[in-house]
Design an enzyme around this catalytic site. Structure first.
Site, PDB file in Angstrom:
ATOM      1  N   CYS A 146       0.808  -1.214   0.000  1.00 36.60           N
ATOM      2  CA  CYS A 146       0.000   0.000   0.000  1.00 36.60           C
ATOM      3  C   CYS A 146       0.844   1.268   0.000  1.00 36.60           C
ATOM      4  CB  CYS A 146      -0.949  -0.009   1.198  1.00 36.60           C
ATOM      5  SG  CYS A 146      -0.160  -0.465   2.756  1.00 36.60           S
TER       6      CYS A 146
ATOM      7  N   HIS B 207      -3.031   6.403   4.319  1.00 38.38           N
ATOM      8  CA  HIS B 207      -1.632   6.585   4.691  1.00 38.38           C
ATOM      9  C   HIS B 207      -1.135   7.930   4.173  1.00 38.38           C
ATOM     10  CE1 HIS B 207      -1.751   2.537   5.910  1.00 38.38           C
ATOM     11  NE2 HIS B 207      -0.955   1.959   5.026  1.00 38.38           N
TER      12      HIS B 207
END
Lengths: 335, 335
Positions: free
Chosen positions: A129, A242
């Site tokens: 990710c 994130h």
């Protein structure tokens, strides 16, 4: 592969990434003719509500999965290692785990960068990710100015540990607000009110695997096997999306204005860089968005006119997982 | 100055830093003979419980403050600019604001580094919290290996915005857990469940003042006016204790073992670097501790054997503010 009425399988359909995979396919009008959701015995037989209607979870078997046209794996690397090659004998497998990412025979794809590789493969790896989110921002800069060094510090949400991680964060915040002990079963330490500079296991060189994935996978996706990339991966008490602070040195001279011009045109990127109006990338605005927010672009005090600093925020469950996987599937059936 | 029975004044005694200043003086047996707590009309006359007993807040006046031996300023830069020079005509002033930090005539002190400067000054500046926390970790490395480049990414707690910031975070977390809107009055955006890459105001070069403070103040404290230091300063939803991911290039070759040996002996540093046992710096363990935790020390993938990565965590209200200020006071009366 025909681009109509595909039989799609999702293994791990009830996890955080699996749920988003189904949402993203629906929202992007992916040509799903038949949808089969697979799980282990624990979940098989249960019904779940999806945007494609109510579905009964099927017990996973290789033979059943092979009947699909495309199978998404949103499960552990161990499961993928055992079953992905077998399923790939019959279906295109897009694996979200790290099991095959560095395998020379398996393409590792961020469609904005190397989507063409999806057309011929039978097994495709979906990147880490943090890597995927950074890559969409860095690739256009690499093409325009040539990256010489990349230094990343991450601000990673609980969603990176799936729904159990998100649940533990919420339980921990509620407990902490009441002065009670914060649980730590999913994470190595209590995450609520804390910062944990430890994601995945430690390697002999002192970096974690999560940090090395950013190095290894960025190099593979960019086709730049010697690119110096270094990362500090840090779990913080946010729920999803994130963020990353990134410092780069470039081969060619670069100005913030030139970088913004490149990024404004880049696929998968949303330029959010208007500090005067308090606009910059944040989880608050990047969550549930497909594009990765990029901003805080400035000339670097270290590398001068051959360097930049930037800040990115991308939804870990979308570009960091489910969206990128569906984009790979789209690339595999593109004309 | 005599080291016994000092008359100590604290201006801003009811703020987050002011409260810690009083605690730290008590805990470290600072020779307080008389303690006068000053505030504005709003708080004057109120009584507060302190470790030195119940105190009535006095209305601030320059004349009263000048009667003290030492006055700590834990208030805004505007207040400090107006009153600190006047108070310094009678008392040693230790100012926690940024008002005088870059003034050539005012020493900027981290006692582990340049505490000797405290012996002769009448007005001393206490550094920015992020800078002070990084400086105690970086100074011993600078002395041993020579720093050539310093790249910092911060994970800053709500306490950097004082008690109102901490309150807003708690209110926001409680609201967010219930699905209600998260308030944003102290911070530019809701902080709970979010990350805000914006602390203090933006400068023309695209960096914030908070980020430039790390550059400017580190250079001044180290006596290294040209040291390349670059920072991304990020507010995260933790309550107190700042963390920082730091990448350095060094003049001399350095190994993680050599760096650990230096840091294990360094004043103000606690080496917490045992990843195999999940030990590394975290707010959870660094909060309410005087020493700055340093760990995650590894050879750097960018600068090879002339570089390191490390992670630090230090209590923003202690080494980042109150503790450092009291240490300055201690240095001023040291033999």
């Amino acid at each position: 592969m025909s681009a109509e009425n595909l039989h799609v399988g999702v293994i791990g359909a009830t996890g955080a990434v699996g749920v988003e995979l189904i949402n993203v396919m629906f929202d992007r009008n992916f040509p799903v003719g038949e949808l089969t959701l697979f799980a282990s015995e624990r979940s098989a037989g249960k019904t779940v509500e999806t945007k494609f209607g109510t579905k009964t979870i099927a017990l996973f078997s290789v033979e059943e999965a092979k009947q699909c046209d495309i199978v998404f794996l949103a499960v552990s690397g161990d499961f993928a290692k055992e079953y992905a090659p077998q399923i790939a004998e019959g279906a295109l497998v897009i694996d979200n785990s790290s099991a095959f990412r560095l395998n020379d025979d398996v393409p590792l794809i961020v469609p904005e960068i190397n989507g063409d590789l999806a057309k011929t493969a039978k097994l495709i790896a979906n990147p880490n990710c943090t890597t995927a989110i950074a890559a969409v921002a860095l690739w256009p800069l690499h093409q325009a100015f040539g990256l010489k060094k990349v230094i990343v510090s991450t601000y990673q949400a609980a969603s990176g540990a799936g729904q159990p991680g998100m649940n533990e964060l919420r339980e921990g915040l509620a407990a902490g607000l009441e002065g009670k002990p914060v649980p730590a079963e999913v994470f190595a330490h209590p995450l609520a009110f804390n910062v944990i500079p430890h994601i995945d296991s430690f390697q002999d060189n002192g970096y974690t695997r999560e940090e090395m994935k950013v190095t290894w996978e960025t190099r593979k996706i960019f086709g730049a096997p010697d690119l110096p990339v270094s990362c500090t991966a840090v779990r913080i008490p946010t729920e999803r999306t994130h963020s990353e602070a990134i410092v780069v040195e470039t081969e060619k001279a670069v100005t913030p204005a030139a970088a913004r011009e490149v990024l404004a045109k880049a696929k998968g990127v949303k330029l959010v860089d208007d500090p005067a109006n308090n606009l910059y990338p944040m989880p608050l605005t990047a969550t549930e968005q497909y594009d990765v927010e990029v901003g805080r672009i400035r000339s670097n005090l270290i590398f001068g006119d051959h360097g930049l600093e930037l800040f990115v925020a991308g939804d870990q469950l979308l570009k960091g997982a489910a969206l990128n996987a569906v984009q790979i599937a789209e690339a595999s059936i593109a004309d």
